[in-house]
Design a protein around this motif. Sequence first.
Motif, PDB file in Angstrom:
ATOM      1  N   GLU A   9       9.092   8.887  -2.726  1.00  0.00           N
ATOM      2  CA  GLU A   9       8.251   8.960  -3.686  1.00  0.00           C
ATOM      3  C   GLU A   9       7.456   7.413  -3.648  1.00  0.00           C
ATOM      4  O   GLU A   9       8.095   6.628  -3.319  1.00  0.00           O
ATOM      5  CB  GLU A   9       8.930   8.906  -4.943  1.00  0.00           C
ATOM      6  CG  GLU A   9       8.038   9.025  -6.377  1.00  0.00           C
ATOM      7  CD  GLU A   9       8.779   9.217  -7.587  1.00  0.00           C
ATOM      8  OE1 GLU A   9       8.567   8.791  -8.481  1.00  0.00           O
ATOM      9  OE2 GLU A   9       9.776  10.078  -7.471  1.00  0.00           O
ATOM     10  N   ASN A  12       5.217   2.663  -7.831  1.00  0.00           N
ATOM     11  CA  ASN A  12       4.308   2.813  -8.880  1.00  0.00           C
ATOM     12  C   ASN A  12       4.162   1.413  -9.116  1.00  0.00           C
ATOM     13  O   ASN A  12       4.937   0.814 -10.055  1.00  0.00           O
ATOM     14  CB  ASN A  12       4.676   3.664 -10.173  1.00  0.00           C
ATOM     15  CG  ASN A  12       3.362   3.622 -11.061  1.00  0.00           C
ATOM     16  OD1 ASN A  12       2.648   2.913 -11.242  1.00  0.00           O
ATOM     17  ND2 ASN A  12       3.275   4.784 -11.677  1.00  0.00           N
ATOM     18  N   HIS A  13       3.396   0.585  -8.435  1.00  0.00           N
ATOM     19  CA  HIS A  13       3.197  -0.877  -8.943  1.00  0.00           C
ATOM     20  C   HIS A  13       2.837  -1.237 -10.209  1.00  0.00           C
ATOM     21  O   HIS A  13       3.009  -2.191 -10.879  1.00  0.00           O
ATOM     22  CB  HIS A  13       2.118  -1.262  -7.805  1.00  0.00           C
ATOM     23  CG  HIS A  13       2.629  -1.211  -6.378  1.00  0.00           C
ATOM     24  ND1 HIS A  13       2.262  -0.540  -5.439  1.00  0.00           N
ATOM     25  CD2 HIS A  13       3.900  -1.701  -5.781  1.00  0.00           C
ATOM     26  CE1 HIS A  13       2.942  -0.491  -4.168  1.00  0.00           C
ATOM     27  NE2 HIS A  13       3.942  -1.347  -4.449  1.00  0.00           N
ATOM     28  N   ASP A  14       1.903  -0.234 -10.632  1.00  0.00           N
ATOM     29  CA  ASP A  14       1.518  -0.335 -12.333  1.00  0.00           C
ATOM     30  C   ASP A  14       2.647  -0.669 -13.155  1.00  0.00           C
ATOM     31  O   ASP A  14       2.880  -1.519 -13.945  1.00  0.00           O
ATOM     32  CB  ASP A  14       0.429   0.659 -12.655  1.00  0.00           C
ATOM     33  CG  ASP A  14      -0.767   0.989 -11.874  1.00  0.00           C
ATOM     34  OD1 ASP A  14      -1.079  -0.036 -11.044  1.00  0.00           O
ATOM     35  OD2 ASP A  14      -1.662   1.758 -12.037  1.00  0.00           O
ATOM     36  N   ARG A  15       3.518   0.393 -12.957  1.00  0.00           N
ATOM     37  CA  ARG A  15       4.686   0.268 -13.667  1.00  0.00           C
ATOM     38  C   ARG A  15       5.821  -0.893 -13.543  1.00  0.00           C
ATOM     39  O   ARG A  15       6.302  -1.343 -14.456  1.00  0.00           O
ATOM     40  CB  ARG A  15       5.710   1.498 -13.413  1.00  0.00           C
ATOM     41  CG  ARG A  15       5.110   2.952 -13.861  1.00  0.00           C
ATOM     42  CD  ARG A  15       5.429   3.378 -15.341  1.00  0.00           C
ATOM     43  NE  ARG A  15       4.728   4.462 -15.544  1.00  0.00           N
ATOM     44  CZ  ARG A  15       3.781   4.731 -16.459  1.00  0.00           C
ATOM     45  NH1 ARG A  15       3.571   3.780 -17.300  1.00  0.00           N
ATOM     46  NH2 ARG A  15       3.300   5.956 -16.804  1.00  0.00           N
ATOM     47  N   ARG A  78      -6.189  -0.860 -10.929  1.00  0.00           N
ATOM     48  CA  ARG A  78      -5.084  -0.480 -10.093  1.00  0.00           C
ATOM     49  C   ARG A  78      -4.407  -1.643  -9.858  1.00  0.00           C
ATOM     50  O   ARG A  78      -4.882  -2.818  -9.571  1.00  0.00           O
ATOM     51  CB  ARG A  78      -4.974   0.273  -8.893  1.00  0.00           C
ATOM     52  CG  ARG A  78      -5.749   1.847  -9.048  1.00  0.00           C
ATOM     53  CD  ARG A  78      -5.604   2.449  -7.758  1.00  0.00           C
ATOM     54  NE  ARG A  78      -4.261   2.422  -7.123  1.00  0.00           N
ATOM     55  CZ  ARG A  78      -3.447   3.445  -6.738  1.00  0.00           C
ATOM     56  NH1 ARG A  78      -3.987   4.506  -6.992  1.00  0.00           N
ATOM     57  NH2 ARG A  78      -2.299   2.987  -6.363  1.00  0.00           N
TER      58      ARG A  78
END
Length: 192
Positions: A9, A12-15, A78
């Motif tokens: 998977e 998710n760098h944003d998270r 992003r």
Amino acid sequence: MSPSAAQPEPINHDRLIEAVALRRDREAFAELFDYFAPRLKAWLIKSGAAPAAAEDFAQDAMLTVWRKADLFDARKARAATWIFTIARNRRLDMLRRDARPLPTPEIELADQDPQRPDDILSMSQDAERVRDALSRLTPDQSEVLRLAFFVDSPHSEIARRLDLPLGTVKSRIRNAMIKLRQILEPTQGASQ
């Protein structure tokens, strides 16, 4: 083996940035650092930075990510775009700073080429008074004056570099100038 099981998977760098912003999550930051620092360094080297400087820029950019994670907005950019923009801006700040020599009072006085010894003495005394007055300012005030007048940085750049609101930078400059004026202007009683 199904196609979805073969690929891990994506991260998710944003998270991760949100976790840093909300909880000062060190593990999330370490994951961001491990992923982005080498990429930033490589990008900066390709942009012409020396390897040691690129590493410093990358670390500085990641430190800015840690400090300013709460400013990240996943709706506007992003994570990678935001982090690379920080690195680019920090590099431009450093290049601008390094490109400008810092003027010193001695250099400015030497450019005037005084002819008379009493002019030399007077200018030397004035320079000493200014150095003394600057030394009486708070460190915060002297730093904003140095950046504004000796480095010639715009107020917005000073705010970004010192991680301060623009209004605070302007207030510090104004208060420092008022204090300098009070120190340097002779009192009414002394001039009579």
